[in-house]
Every structure is written in structure tokens, then in C-alpha cells.
Write a protein that holds these residues in place. Structure first.
Motif, PDB file in Angstrom:
ATOM      1  N   VAL A 115     -34.006 -16.124 -40.490  1.00 48.93           N
ATOM      2  CA  VAL A 115     -33.598 -16.875 -39.300  1.00 48.93           C
ATOM      3  C   VAL A 115     -34.246 -18.258 -39.311  1.00 48.93           C
ATOM      4  O   VAL A 115     -33.590 -19.278 -39.095  1.00 48.93           O
ATOM      5  CB  VAL A 115     -33.978 -16.108 -38.014  1.00 48.93           C
ATOM      6  N   GLY A 116     -35.514 -18.297 -39.596  1.00 47.60           N
ATOM      7  CA  GLY A 116     -36.216 -19.575 -39.648  1.00 47.60           C
ATOM      8  C   GLY A 116     -35.637 -20.480 -40.725  1.00 47.60           C
ATOM      9  O   GLY A 116     -35.464 -21.684 -40.509  1.00 47.60           O
ATOM     10  N   VAL A 121     -38.074 -25.642 -25.346  1.00 52.40           N
ATOM     11  CA  VAL A 121     -38.641 -24.419 -25.909  1.00 52.40           C
ATOM     12  C   VAL A 121     -37.576 -23.331 -25.928  1.00 52.40           C
ATOM     13  O   VAL A 121     -36.954 -23.070 -24.893  1.00 52.40           O
ATOM     14  CB  VAL A 121     -39.833 -23.923 -25.061  1.00 52.40           C
ATOM     15  N   CYS A 122     -37.379 -22.726 -27.093  1.00 49.90           N
ATOM     16  CA  CYS A 122     -36.386 -21.654 -27.137  1.00 49.90           C
ATOM     17  C   CYS A 122     -36.725 -20.633 -28.207  1.00 49.90           C
ATOM     18  O   CYS A 122     -37.567 -20.864 -29.069  1.00 49.90           O
ATOM     19  CB  CYS A 122     -34.991 -22.213 -27.365  1.00 49.90           C
ATOM     20  N   ASN A 123     -36.051 -19.510 -28.146  1.00 52.03           N
ATOM     21  CA  ASN A 123     -36.333 -18.354 -28.992  1.00 52.03           C
ATOM     22  C   ASN A 123     -35.097 -17.927 -29.767  1.00 52.03           C
ATOM     23  O   ASN A 123     -34.047 -17.678 -29.185  1.00 52.03           O
ATOM     24  CB  ASN A 123     -36.828 -17.202 -28.095  1.00 52.03           C
ATOM     25  N   MET A 124     -35.225 -17.881 -31.089  1.00 57.26           N
ATOM     26  CA  MET A 124     -34.127 -17.396 -31.940  1.00 57.26           C
ATOM     27  C   MET A 124     -34.522 -16.067 -32.593  1.00 57.26           C
ATOM     28  O   MET A 124     -33.818 -15.588 -33.481  1.00 57.26           O
ATOM     29  CB  MET A 124     -33.849 -18.409 -33.048  1.00 57.26           C
ATOM     30  N   LEU A 126     -32.937 -14.507 -26.418  1.00 57.84           N
ATOM     31  CA  LEU A 126     -32.335 -15.061 -27.636  1.00 57.84           C
ATOM     32  C   LEU A 126     -31.349 -16.181 -27.333  1.00 57.84           C
ATOM     33  O   LEU A 126     -30.335 -15.958 -26.669  1.00 57.84           O
ATOM     34  CB  LEU A 126     -31.630 -13.954 -28.429  1.00 57.84           C
ATOM     35  N   LEU A 127     -31.614 -17.349 -27.860  1.00 56.34           N
ATOM     36  CA  LEU A 127     -30.758 -18.505 -27.619  1.00 56.34           C
ATOM     37  C   LEU A 127     -29.347 -18.278 -28.123  1.00 56.34           C
ATOM     38  O   LEU A 127     -28.369 -18.576 -27.452  1.00 56.34           O
ATOM     39  CB  LEU A 127     -31.340 -19.737 -28.323  1.00 56.34           C
ATOM     40  N   ASN A 128     -29.258 -17.739 -29.313  1.00 50.10           N
ATOM     41  CA  ASN A 128     -27.922 -17.651 -29.916  1.00 50.10           C
ATOM     42  C   ASN A 128     -27.043 -16.633 -29.206  1.00 50.10           C
ATOM     43  O   ASN A 128     -25.828 -16.754 -29.193  1.00 50.10           O
ATOM     44  CB  ASN A 128     -27.991 -17.366 -31.420  1.00 50.10           C
TER      45      ASN A 128
END
Lengths: 502, 502, 502, 502
Positions: free
Chosen positions: C256-257, C328-331, C376-378
Motif C-alpha cells: 500500500v505504501g 492527515v489520513c489513513n490508507m 480508510l480513506l480509499n
């Protein structure tokens, strides 16, 4: 920004150069197989080797070969007597033989005392070109060779092709009357162009001159596209380093800098940029590079590359602060960008570890790796692809054709840029190499856009990013005329390549 | 190539727009909290919502905020009476309030009947700006609003800021005498600039005009950098498609095309390019794109994108040959590039599947996906980042300052480009956003390069790649003067940002 | 690392959802057009809308359509009685109807109380599928729906397709005897797979189970390729930000990164990476990213993205030090990565500025922009392309076929990975979408490599980069058998696609 | 896939190799400065030159230098008697001297009759290492040298470091009893590993062996990262070609192929891919490459590159159809991929134009450019960066330490992969080169993830993309134990590097 790309390809072929023949060519009596002795080269017997190199070069110079084909019908240079002074390489040979095929007579000298490929010079002499050049000329030899080109009984040049301005200078100084018959000068180098502008400014330019250095196509290839590849090649051949993960600072974000940055980023380097111009600086930001002052990163980077055209961009103070094993090189201009002179001090030890690679060692053992002693990396440590030289040579050929055929009055005693349409034509001659298919405007579309279907598609003053950050353009463009009315119609062969598809 | 980027940001905030209030604003009696009624907006009570949007925009428009700070000392627009006609958005509001802070009085109307954000208009009216605009004006409303801006007792404009030329046209037609007091026009759009050049050509332009559409900085951002992002955004929001592995043809390799190609290549698409200009074509080759004619790939591609500025680039014949589910969209100019009219025939069925997405269905069931009915994808289906609008707005503000402060005689009754130095200044004001540190020339270096240490660093006629393939520039640049002698010294705040590092 | 991609596509079609019908579906009497009432959906009348969405999805799910075609000859799921519990979307519908075409009977419930598309559920009910699901179920509804799927007179499932493990859990708890007839479980989610491994470890797993979450193809698409696109999409839709020049830190350099970094780098962002694993860290270096600790860059970055699968990667301390406007976000995984709870303190003000976008405001006015409240952003802010869902659905279908047709003894009461050959088959079914032509081994080459010409080409334990940095795989692979002897030959249709070219 | 990267760096230093000394080293009487004559090298007087090369290499092998520093405290190889057989280069010398510093005694021979750098061998002999190797050994010399390493009075090896298996083979054949005292074998090459697996399968392996060829870190660097750079370097040094716009087909999309494709795409080439494995094929599609069969593009491409590990991927039929000037080269495996033998027919003319470059000329004049006669381009025509060799050498050192210190019973008579934790440790030792800062897990996070804070962070069977498309891994991983309990704690020095930041 990159001057003098017409540097000889370092041939890997097994030249027979290392002969122990120490006789000066000027003292030799040589004849080619047809009995002519109107040339002066190292050794006429090397002609066969040179011919093979020329043949290989021909395969990568499709545009000149296309001009030759076309010349079977018409000879736009019929009657032209061209005296030339350039690097003498396989690519120059292809150019000269193309000029011959177009109808011109040529006499040629070298513009650099080291750059002549003796075998190529021999091959040209063998096939009848009066060539006066060899590798390792003395300064006296240099001027002697030039003089032998122009000072001929019963032959007077009417066109000049120069690279650096020495030939032009010689004629000005020794045979000023010759200019009465000369229709024009085509000049390739930044230095030569600069000299011409000075002559023009001083009112002493007595014939039209064409500045081919600043054509869009040539600039893009010499700077952006060529440097994108040669920065990697130059660093690899000298240091065998790995690019991945390396921290690099590139000074200057003109075309050369853009090419270097793009290539290194693609190879996994982390690239920082320095700039003085806020517009180029903002572009660097948008392209994903941290814009810094050199001082901010000088302690941490693994490689320093200059592409500014400026002087003393890397100072002794910077060099003192670099970390151990830092590599320093110059892709910009001349040899002014890195203050190499400041490293010639007693406390520093120089160690030549390879050709073009010096370790400069500080008293505490720190060493920096200086490439090509601060001269241009890409000229010293990598090769220039034939394709790039092909663009230069084609531009020169077309400029000669244009000046030679221009109707009375189109060009005054001034310095001109290559007309836009000619520039586009050079580009179009190179598209077939990529099997690239240009779209043609419909009549309706041409009318909508207000364009001629055959171009030019951009105005004369359009220069696509060609100004690298240091090249200060001159007052160009306002005088350059269109190509209408030339007997030689440049759109012919172009269109022939376009019928392939849809 | 991209016109009219100053389109309103589609606000995601919960506006109170959907009120069932059907009364025309012209029929309402509204007062702001200070008692003024010199405005006409949808609903003054929406001011608070609008204010928040303006505050958010302020955070992303650092250059204008920097100008405001500077204006605490001097007021370069003191005495200026500016009448404006632009899209009315949060970003415009930041511009207007900046002009106010610099000393100007402003009156404002909308340049588009749909684009006004009512809440922002209300916020401006609340804080004392005479604004005449709402979303959904009739044509009559449109001209009425413009007239209310200029036709005021006791107030006469001395500067015009226009976007599209309607305001300028109205004053020419109705109040030609007003031009006696007007010091200049600043025009933002391609269309408006075109009108000005026509006036100039016809000898009817009676004040200086500044074409800010063609400044290097603005062009680069509007075309290359903005489109690089909005092509992905526009396609994703409308179709949710995956880019990886898709075959795409991009028509036109000017700045817009370059941006689209780079973005899609980076996302794993396979990109083909069509071009008419051999120089742009050769660049496409060197950047790694197959140069084709549209016919050659039309059957196999998944996406067709036009960026030419030309007309009928995608014809009915092309559309007939596309494969099922092919997506067709326009990033270029106006709505001429795709021949959408040719799809309005009885045998084809149109199905609106989402906002801005139509399926056009052939008798055999094949459907193509047409986005935004062939209008500009990036304006219709994605948003323009505030940062891009900031560059435009800053350019407008500086152009107003320059024209208002120019000494007598610097500008004639003609159309001018923004002076290079101003253009560089706009760029420099945006560098702090990226924490970017510009390098300053030493005295010695400036002398070596023959440059002023504060710029300009490039000549006025330098335009970095700004010509997209279709935008034909006009005869610019030869008349634009330098900035010396202006009371307002643009290099002040710039330098302040540069002391940060080494 | 990315769980539960089978989230519903946010349809942009004009659904008729906003009816004021507040009656619970459980209290309604509905019949489809054939008179059946064995279903429970929101409104059977919405079937037509749902059908259109299903048809659109079919166009992008070529692999399932290929399986259907093939099923005209043989029915590998004849006799299968499948009970399913997944998100109910257009893509699920294509899967269900494919299972039907392959011979199976299906009954279906939703695995999430919010994710059902009512129109799609209606369309399935209309065409005869017993579906029990609607958007906005209560917890009681949720279990009631599942129960209605399995607790049927005269019908007992012999296969389970689960996403999250709730259906499996229900049967274990309520109808343990049912497992006597069940041939296998196919589980899609990380959570569900985790539950199965625990059952297996505890010796309580009484049927074979197939873990389809960890197939190479699915992992690559769910993580690397999908996230490469959705990071841009999610950021753009929520913030309209410009990527060029932004400084970003990505925490975690697993798949993912890697996807996030590649996409942002390509758009001109400057990307920093944090990692705990030295091998992934070295990869980040070689890919051109500065490897830092979060603390080192937290004050300067514009965006923070988590992709670690870890907890509290971004702490309150980090949040306190971020600069104004930092996003700021989380994937990564679940909602643990950002310590959002730490922001729920009195001194901080939360302001919801858009859907999924909160401004958290510090006493000094600094605001950070928190997306999707750290979820989760996506999944929250972008859509999952149908093509990605197609890979998941095809994998599920093949896993069902494999388990249903496996000869006695091939699979024990354990958790299995999809056999390598099946995984390769899923990939091959998706190649025609890209007009991709696979090369076939010659007999001589197959012998030289020691491979079967039809694959598998890699051993069962080969997983190409599928481990993101946090997903700890289990003891797999050692037990999974080959596909030989299945009645259904997966290489048939594959080869059919390969005859296209040379 | 890339075997034998430990090939000597072609030193550019001015070696004194070209001496006319034709006496065999075996016939010479040489002593080093300490009086020892227990060695056999070309010329002990070259020691000083060799020492400088070793010192330069030390600067780029930070991990080994870190091990040496650590060894000042403990000597994990105290008592080890290592016999080695590898290429003898500056990098090997750094490894040998590191082993010495760690406490080992070493005796060394060359694994290749051409690859020894005589100066380096001399430097090693001078500093006391019994080295038996020179450039240009005969086969008899080769085995004589190996024998001199093992057949010594009063000294018996207890560890073997082999590259290719010849040393192991010799001991098996001549001194089988020696294995009683040998604690383990470390093998570097594909071929050697293959031999070991065969021994193991046949039940004849009588000591534990460590396969260091398949460690994740080594594989990634040997294949992906190294080839990404060497494909450009190899092509440039041999042909001086320009990459921009060239059409290239890359056969095989494993790690080597991925590296080649990424590099060429970045340089502006248009790249096509062929694959047999649908999973790799789908990756090629998602990465933006057209997946084709070789036949489809063979007539149009400018370059053909093989990276498959397969045989006869490029056949005579393909060669017959290539266009004039097409370049053909192999990056894959051995020399089987291009059917070079098929070109040795009477009607074709071979012309050696440069070292490693042949023109093969068809009767009609068409020529193809064959590089390195189909052998590995990157070994023949480019250099391997010291950094890559550093990873290999560090892996070898750690494998020796692990096997030598492993408690009784940890390793059986079998072939093992390097334990995951060791592999991570090798990576971590190389991070400081990039000033890379690893993040450390908090206790809470480690508990949440179920990991030890010092790693391993991935399970033993995790291999990140290391399988190139042709390398079929063996039954690894199931037996490799953890590192607990070794006297030598590998996490010490690693952590020391991590305190730098936040």
C-alpha cells in the motif's frame, strides 16, 4: 547552454593511431588513389578504417541521407563553394558528403587541435575532399590548415560553415575582400555566435549570418534530451557508482538541469535543486524537487552537479564542507562553475585515480571525487549520440541552403535565427527514425487555425523551453523571413514519409 | 489553451442554496449589518457561510496575503477605483479584499450567469463591497449588474479588471467618455485578450491594456501543472475507471497534452499521441510516446482525449470506429474539438448515466462514454486548486498595480504582456508555500552574467513552453517596459523570504 | 493490508432512494413479477434501476462473463447450494448471476448494514434470487437476514461464501449440524480468515476453507495497483488540493505504501517514508525516498498518510507538532493507525467542513485536516474500480468451483490458499481486457524449465510482494494440492484468448 | 536470475599488468615483506597498487567495516579456519580482511581463471593471507591453487565459503574426511546451490549448507536494482545509442525484466513486454507496458532484451525478421536465451566492430548488432557497483558467523536459507549509507503486531518479489531456525545507527 556538442565520438574501433610515425603531416608527401595531393592528413592509408566509421554513422543520420536522395533531382547547392571549420568526425564526414551531393564544393579544416579522427580525415581525402586536419596539431598547424582551406588559387569560397568563429576571424583578418563574394556564414557554437553579434553591434558584419545554435530543435536535443542520458553515462563510466538512494544536488534548473534531475530521479536518487530565477524555481517545486540553497544540503549530498552557466557556483567553502567521497562535476558551461583553481593549494593532495577522475584529499583524509577537472562531464566522460549530431548537421545543411538560395534582400548584414519553418523541417526529417506519423491539417482546420497546412505551426519567436537558465538570448527573430520562394521546397520529402498510415 | 480557469470551486460546504426563495434579487430590499444597500445578491443572510469559505481560501493564497501585509506600510492602489467583472468565488473575494487593503475602491459584477457562489457574494456585500451578482442570472440581469457597477453617481472607475471582455465592451458601448479617466484594463481570458488585440489593430483601443493570460507563470500552471492533475481527477470522478493498463490516445502535445500524457503514463496507462507540428511531435517521441495518426489506434484505445485547440479533431467517422465503452473527452479549448453535433442523429441513443456522463449507443449496442458533452473536462468535472487560482489572482493584482503606477508614457494605447520582472515576482511570492529557498546572485556573478541581482532573469520575450500547440501568440513583448521607477518595489517582500537558509 | 474492498460503488445514478417510505422491509408484503416472495428488500419496484447498474458492471467484469460463456457447455456448480454473505452491489450481482449460470442455487444476505444498494438487491430479487438485505439494517435485522438465508425448509446449503465470518459464525452457533453437508467455506476478508485460522488451531474447523484474501493476484490489485490510484482520488475529492510541490510523509512501505509513494512522486510531491523493517526501508531508499522517523519531518510536511497496519503510528504528540493546514489520513488498516481518540479533548474544536473532512482546531488557531475520521480513506472517500472487484469476484468463483469439485481427500479440515494454478488462471482471465497476448512455452522450453506448459509457473508458496508490511501471513501453502483431476479444466478458456497473435 | 555478480570490477587504475613477465607464478620464488612465502600470486611487488584499490572499496562497504569495528570487542569467528574460493577482487579482499578481523584464519583460491585482479591478490599476500590465484590460470593451475588452500600440513579448514561449488567438489572428491571437522558451507552461486540441493537430495550432504544466493536483500539488489542501472550502462558503453524514442521489447517480466523496463521507460523508450506467466503479465499491463508475443513486434523494435532464464527465446527466425541495426542482448541467464549458434552459418558475415559488439550481416546488407555474443550484458559490458557487492559480501560473512556459532542441532545436514533476521540485519547495516533512519516499534505496538521489537519483521518464507520469472526456488525455509542464543548479537550495531533522530 551546452556548447560544442560536435565533439568527436570516441570510436571504439581499433584505429591504427598508435603508429610510431612522428613525422608531421605537413612534411609528408601523400596522394590519394586518384592522384590528388590537395589535402593534408595524418596518413592517407587509414582511409579504409575511416570509411567504415562513416558508413556506420550514415545509418544513424537519416535526415542527411534523405537530403541526398532528394538531391538526385535538384542540386540546391550547385555552385556553392563552402569552406568549413568544424570537428572532423564520422558525422561531419556524412555532412560534408551530403553537401557534395547537393552540389557544393567543400574545403575543410578542424576547429580543435585534438578532436580530429585521423582515419575519417583520410577517408575524406581519399574520396576527393581537400581536408587539412590531424589529431594533435600545434597552434601554428591550426592556422596553417585554415589558411590552406581559403588561400587557394582559382577557388574562392562563397559560403562559410564555422564552429567557434576562428575561420571567420581568419578571413576577416587576412582576406577581408573575400567577403564580397560570400553569401553568408553559418555558425554553430555559442562562442562563435557571440562573436558575430559583437561584429553586428559594431557594424562590422558585412554578410548575413545564421545562428544555428539557438534553433529550438537543436537546443532541445543538445540540452534536455542529450543531458538526460549523458549525466548517467558520464557518472557511471567514471565512478561505477550506484544511483539508487544517492542524494544529489543539481545547481540550475534550465533545460540541462531539468534533464539531469529527471534522469537521476528516475534512477532512484533523491534530488535537490538550487535556482536564482523564481520561475524556474517554481517549476522545480512542481516537478517534485526540494528547492534549497547549496549551503543547506552541501554537508549531506553524495553528488554535486552544476548546470548554471554561471561562475563559482561551487566555491572552495562548499568543497571544504562536503562529506567524504562526494562527487563533484559540471554539466553546464565551460569550466567556470566549479572553482577548481581554489583546490590547487598546498594542503590538498590531488590523486589521479582514473582518466578524468581526481581524488582531492584534505589533510584529515577526506577526499572529494572531482570529474574532468570541472570541465564539461558530458563532453569529457560520455559520448554524444550520433542522433543528436544528426540534428545539428541537418540544421547546418539547411541553413547553408537557405542562405545560399535566399533572394536578394531577404537577409541583411545581420545575425539571423533559422526560420521557424526550417526548424520544423529539421524535426520532421527525424521523425521517420521513430516510425512517427505526423497528422496533417484538413483545409477546414488550417483555415480555423489561420495556419498554412505545411507550417510553420509556431511563430518565429516561439522557443520551447530552449533557454536554459544561463543562456541569454539576443534580439532575434524580428528579422527572420519566411521560406517562401526558395527554389528548394523543404516540405517535399517530409510529406513522403507521412503516407504510411490512416 | 485552457480558458477561464477562474471557474468557481464547487464548494462541498452545506450551502443554504436550495431555498425555495424564488424572488429575484433585483426585487428584494436588502441591507448589510452596517446599513448599506449598495449591492445586489441572492441573500445577505448567507454571509457567514461565505466568510468561512473565504477564510479557507485565504490559507491557500499566500501571495495575496503577503501583498496585504506589505500594504500596511504603503498603499500602491490608493485612489484606484476598480470596476471588476469576473467569476465570483472565494478566491475572487480574497483578491478583492486584497485590492481593498492596497487602497483601492472596488465595484464588482459576475462574468458568468451561473458561476457566482451566492454565499461568497453575500459575505462581500456584508463587508461593504458593492457586489452585483447571483447564481442563475438572466441575460438581462447580467447586463443590469454590470451597469450597476459602472453607472454610479459620484463614482467613476479609473481601472478595469475584466474576464471575457464584456465589461470593457459595455463601457465602450454605453459610456465611452469614461475611458478618459481610465488608466488601464487588465484582461484575463483568451477571448477578452483577442477582443483587445482586435480593438488595437483597428486603432480603437484608447487606453493601455495588460494581457495577463499569457504570463509564463500563469500559463505553466493553467496548462501543464493543473491539467496533469485534473485529467486524472476528471476521469475518476465521472467514470471510476482504473488507469492501469488502459490504452489512451492524446490528441495534441502542447502544454496541456504534455500534462495529460505524463499523468496517465505515471498511472500505468499506455499513451499514444497525435500531433501536427513536427517539433512537438519529436518531443513526444523523446518522452516515450508513440506518435500516430488517430486512425491508426482509434479501434483499440480505451480513452480519447483532445488537447489541440483545433476543431473536429474527433469526427463522427472516428466515433463510429471506436470500440465499445471507449471514453471520449476534451481537455483543450471550447467545445469544438469533438464533433458532438454529429452524434445527434436518430439512429444513436443518448443515455445520461450520471451528471456530465452520457452513453451514446449505436444500433448494434456499442456504447461510447462521452464526458461533459465535449466541453472542457477539467472545468466541468474536476475542481481547480486554489493554488492555481492564487497565481492568476496575484498576476491580476500586480498588473493593476503596474498600470496604475506606471509613469506617464510607459504604456501607450496598446496591449502589453506583464513585464518579465513582475512575472518573476508572482512566482517568487508563491515559493514560500513550498518552503523553497531561492539562491541570490553574488555581485561578481551578476556582473559575469550581465544581470541585475533582483531580476529580471530572462528577457521579456522568454516564454517557457507556454505555447500550447494551438494558442497562437500575438505580437507581444516588444513594447513592455521595465519596472524601474515604480513607487512600489516588488522585490521587497520577496527578499524577505529568502533569508531563511544558508 | 486493505480489508474489505468489496465496498459498494457509490453509484452516481439517480436512485430513488430518498423516498419517505419508512416502513421496515420486514413488515412489507412484496412479490416479484413471477410471483415469488422469497426475498426481503427495500422496494422491489427499484429493480429496473438496479438492472442497469448490473449491466454496466458486466461490461467491466470480463472474466465472470467468460466463465458464463464456458458454462453453456458444462455446469461445474450443478448441484451446489451456496449461501452467501457479502456486500450487495452491482459487482456482487454479476458474481451471483454467474454462479447461477454455472449451475448453483444461491441465497444471499449482506455482510454490512449500510452497504447494500437497494436497487441492486431489488433487481436480484426480481430475477429470482432469494436476497435478504437493505441499506440501514438494524443489528437485529442483520442476523434475521442471515437466518432467513440458511434456515429454510427443504433447502440446505452445501457451500459457504463469506466476507467477515459472520455467516460462518451463525451457522456454527445455530446450526452446527449443517456442516455435515457443507463441502467448504470460501472467505474473503482478513478478519474472517483470521477467525478460520483460530478455529483451525483450536481443532474446531470441520470443513475445508479457502482463504482467497491472500491470493497473489488479489493482493497486488487490492493493495499496490488500487491504492496507487485511490490515494490521489481520495485526497482530491475531499480537499481539491494540488499535489505538485507538496511534502508528504508516508508511514509504511509495504504494498500500500509503495502504491501511495509512487503515485504522489509521479504527481510532483516530495515524499518521505518511515519504516520499521530494514528490508522494506532499503527498498524505499533505492526507490528514491528519504527514510526518516516521523518526528524528523512532522513539522514540515503538508500531508501525513499511514499505511502500516500498526496502531498509534500518528500520536497526539505528532498532531500537536504538525503545521497549520496539514492533512492527515489513513490508507492502512482499520482505524487504529491515527490516534483520533486523542483529539477528542475539550481544548480542540472540531469543525465538519465537508462530508468526510474535519478541521480540528487548536487554541492558537492552527487547524489540521482530518479525513474520514481516520478510517480508510480509499473506502470512505474514493471508489473501488469495478476491475479490482472483478478480480476478487473471479477468485471467489474459482475457489467455490475448486472446493466443490475437489476429489475426496484433497482438502482436509484446514485453511487453504487458492492453488497457484487457479491464481494464475484468474490473472489470465483478465488479460484480454488489456488486449494482452501471453507467450506459450514450446515443448523444448517447458522441458528445459521443468514446467508444465499450462502452468503453474511459480510454486505454491510464491507470493509476489503480497505481504504488506503489517500482514503476517499464516502457515499456508504446505497443504494446498494441485488442480489435476478436476472435472473443470481451467486452462480451456484461457488458451482460447491466446490465439490472437503470432 | 543473475548469477555470479561477484565478478571483478574492471579497474580503471593503471595496473602494471602488461608486464612482459611470462614466467608462471608456480615457478616463481616470492616472499612478502614479513618473509612468508605461503601464497602464489603473479607479482608480490604489485601489492601497493592493490592496497589502494582495497582502500577505495572499503569506503563503499560500510557494513563490513561496521562488523570490523564491532569485532574489536568480540571475535565471533575466533577459531574459525575458512577456506574460500571466489572471484578475487578488491571487494573480496575487504571481506577476507573482515573475516580476519572477526577472528578467522583464511586460505583462498579463485573461482574463475580470468577474474583475479593480480594487484589485489598481491596486496592480500603481502598482508599475510595465503592466496593462490592469478589472472589467466590454466585448468591445471586452477585445481592446483584450490588444492594448495586445503592440503596443508597442520591446518584443516572448519568452514567453506564457495562460489560455484568447485572447492566443495574438490574436498568431496579428494579429502572427504575433512568434512568431519567442517561446521558448514556457505555457497553464493545458483550453480553451486543447485549442486548442494542435488547432494542433499541424494543424501550425500554431510554438513549444513547455507544458500545465500536466495536471500531477499541479495536478490533484490542483484536483480531489480542493479539491472535497472546496468541495462542503461551496458547499452551505452557498447553502442553510444540514444534511448529516447527507441522501441524496445523486453522478454520476461521477472525482477530483472522489471528493472530493465523501468529504466528504459524513464529514459523515453517505448517498451513492449513478453511473458509466459499470467500473473507477471498482468503486472506488466498495470505498469503500463503492452504485453505482446515477440512475433508481433519483432519487425519494428530497435532493441531486443532477454531476461527470461529460458532457452531460445530469440530464435533464428526472429533474427531473420529484425530490422536493420536492431540491437540484441541478454540480461537473463547464462547464454542460452538468444540462439547465437544459429547465426554461425555461411551466408551471414560477422564483423567485430568493438569489444563485445558484433555486427552480423545478412546477404541483403541488413545488419543486427549482437552484444557480448549473447552472454550476460551486465557482466560483460558494464560494472557491478561496489554497493551491490557489499550486500553479497556481508551476507556471506553473516552466514559464516551463523553456521559457525549455531548451537549443536540447529542445523542438520541440509541446505538452509539465511534466517530472516540475518537477512534483515544485512539490510539494516546498509541503511546508514543513505542516512536512513529506521523507526523502532514501541512496546505497545510490538505487542499489537505480535512481533519482537528487533525483528524478524517478516516470516522466514517471505520473499519480496525475489523470484524472477525463471528461478525456481527450492524447498526452503521450513527448517531454518531463529538466531536466539547466538553469542553474536546482530542487533547491537544496528541499533547504534538509529539514535540519530527523533
Amino acid at each position: 547552454g551546452q556548447e560544442g556538442k560536435m565533439f568527436p565520438r570516441k570510436s571504439a574501433a581499433s584505429y591504427t593511431d598508435s603508429s610510431d610515425d612522428e613525422t608531421s603531416p605537413r612534411d609528408k608527401q601523400q596522394k590519394n588513389s586518384k592522384g590528388s595531393s590537395d589535402f593534408c592528413v595524418k596518413n592517407i592509408k587509414q582511409a579504409e578504417f575511416g570509411r567504415r566509421e562513416i558508413e556506420i554513422a550514415e545509418q544513424e543520420m537519416p535526415a542527411l541521407m534523405a537530403l541526398r536522395k532528394r538531391a538526385q533531382g535538384e542540386k540546391p547547392l550547385a555552385g556553392a563553394k563552402i569552406v568549413g571549420c568544424t570537428h572532423i568526425t564520422a558525422q561531419t564526414a556524412v555532412l560534408m558528403e551530403t553537401l557534395g551531393a547537393l552540389g557544393a564544393q567543400c574545403r575543410w579544416a578542424a576547429c580543435n587541435i585534438y578532436s580530429t579522427l585521423n582515419e575519417v580525415a583520410a577517408a575524406l581525402a581519399e574520396s576527393g575532399f581537400p581536408v587539412f586536419a590531424w589529431k594533435g596539431e600545434s597552434e601554428d598547424d591550426f592556422w596553417w590548415c585554415i589558411d590552406r582551406c581559403v588561400n587557394v588559387e582559382g577557388w574562392q569560397p562563397n559560403m562559410i560553415l564555422d564552429d567557434g568563429g576562428d575561420l571567420t576571424h581568419w578571413i576577416y583578418k587576412k582576406y577581408p575582400n573575400m567577403f564580397k563574394k560570400i553569401k553568408g556564414i553559418v555558425e554553430e557554437s555559442v562562442t562563435g555566435v557571440h562573436r558575430l553579434y559583437q561584429l553586428s553591434k559594431a557594424g562590422k558584419l558585412c554578410v548575413p549570418a545564421m545562428n544555428v545554435n539557438d534553433s529550438v530543435t537543436k537546443q532541445k536535443f543538445d540540452n534536455l534530451y542529450c543531458c538526460r542520458e549523458s549525466i548517467l553515462d558520464g557518472l557511471k563510466r567514471t565512478t561505477d557508482m550506484m544511483f539508487g538512494g544517492k542524494q544529489v544536488v543539481v545547481c540550475g534548473y534550465g533545460e540541462v538541469g531539468k534533464g539531469c534531475c529527471a534522469a537521476l530521479k528516475a534512477m532512484g536518487s533523491i534530488v535537490y535543486v538550487t535556482e536564482i530565477d523564481p520561475i524556474c524555481a517554481l517549476q522545480a517545486c512542481m516537478d517534485g524537487f526540494r528547492l534549497v540553497k547549496l549551503n543547506e544540503v552541501i554537508r549531506q549530498v553524495d553528488i554535486v552537479i552544476t548546470c548554471t552557466g554561471n561562475k563559482n557556483v561551487v566555491t572552495r567553502e562548499h568543497l571544504d564542507r562536503m562529506k567524504n567521497s562526494c562527487i563533484v562535476c559540471n554539466m553546464g558551461h565551460s569550466n567556470t562553475e566549479i572553482d577548481v583553481a581554489s583546490l590547487r593549494t598546498p594542503e590538498l593532495t590531488w590523486e589521479r585515480v582514473r582518466s578524468q577522475v581526481d581524488h582531492v584529499i584534505w589533510p584529515d583524509g577526506k577526499r572529494i571525487v572531482l570529474l574532468a577537472e570541472g570541465r564539461l562531464l558530458n563532453l569529457s566522460c560520455s559520448t554524444v549520440p550520433t542522433f543528436v549530431l544528426s540534428i545539428t548537421a541537418t540544421t547546418q545543411a539547411l541553413a547553408l541552403i537557405e542562405l545560399y538560395n535566399a533572394p536578394e534582400g531577404r537577409y541583411k548584414q545581420d545575425v539571423y535565427l533559422l526560420p521557424k519553418k526550417m526548424d520544423e523541417y529539421v524535426a520532421s526529417l527525424h521523425l521517420p527514425t521513430f516510425d512517427a506519423h505526423l497528422t496533417e491539417l484538413t483545409d477546414e482546420q488550417a483555415k480555423y487555425l489561420g495556419l498554412n497546412k505545411n507550417g510553420p505551426f509556431k511563430p518565429n519567436y516561439y522557443r520551447c523551453c530552449s533557454s536554459s537558465s544561463f543562456l541569454l538570448p539576443r534580439a532575434w527573430g524580428t528579422r527572420a523571413g519566411r521560406v517562401e520562394g526558395t527554389g528548394f521546397n523543404p516540405t517535399g520529402p517530409l510529406r513522403r514519409y507521412q503516407g504510411v498510415s490512416g
